[in-house]
Design an enzyme around this catalytic site. Structure first.
Site, PDB file in Angstrom:
ATOM      1  N   CYS A  31       0.829  -1.214   0.000  1.00  0.00           N
ATOM      2  CA  CYS A  31       0.000   0.000   0.000  1.00  0.00           C
ATOM      3  C   CYS A  31       0.866   1.269   0.000  1.00  0.00           C
ATOM      4  O   CYS A  31       1.563   1.542   0.975  1.00  0.00           O
ATOM      5  CB  CYS A  31      -0.909  -0.059   1.228  1.00  0.00           C
ATOM      6  SG  CYS A  31      -1.750   1.468   1.631  1.00  0.00           S
ATOM      7  N   CYS A  34       0.083   3.756   2.759  1.00  0.00           N
ATOM      8  CA  CYS A  34       0.540   3.180   4.039  1.00  0.00           C
ATOM      9  C   CYS A  34       2.024   3.472   4.243  1.00  0.00           C
ATOM     10  O   CYS A  34       2.453   3.804   5.348  1.00  0.00           O
ATOM     11  CB  CYS A  34       0.324   1.666   4.075  1.00  0.00           C
ATOM     12  SG  CYS A  34      -1.398   1.148   3.953  1.00  0.00           S
TER      13      CYS A  34
END
Length: 102
Positions: A31, A34
């Protein structure tokens, strides 16, 4: 630096039974947002006073994702007294993360 990872087996004790508020970062290796948020969460974890910070690997902890309705990552959830207090999905700046704890 990042927040310590916890598993579903540790979640009850470290998050739900905590006397302090707990910020939980649901994340995954793949991600992009993230990866951008991780250093911010690590900084907040290192500076934490009066609250705790943990990370949950979304790919490894699908049960926790389902239990708290996490459908997108990164998702930050603040728990107080074992209950969801505040929640945010997506990348946010450090000040906004800290505002979740207020």
């Amino acid at each position: 630096m990042s927040a310590p990872n916890i598993t579903a087996a540790e979640f009850e004790e470290k998050v739900l039974q905590s006397k302090d508020p707990v910020l939980v970062d649901f994340w995954a290796d793949w991600c992009g947002p993230c990866k951008m948020l991780s250093p911010i969460i690590g900084e907040i974890a290192a500076e934490a006073q009066g609250f705790k910070v943990y990370a949950v690997n979304a790919d490894e902890e699908q049960d926790l994702m389902a239990r708290y309705g996490v459908r997108a990552i990164p998702t930050l959830i603040v728990f107080k007294d074992g209950q969801v207090y505040k929640q945010n999905t997506g990348f946010i700046q450090k000040e906004q993360v800290l505002d979740l704890l207020k």
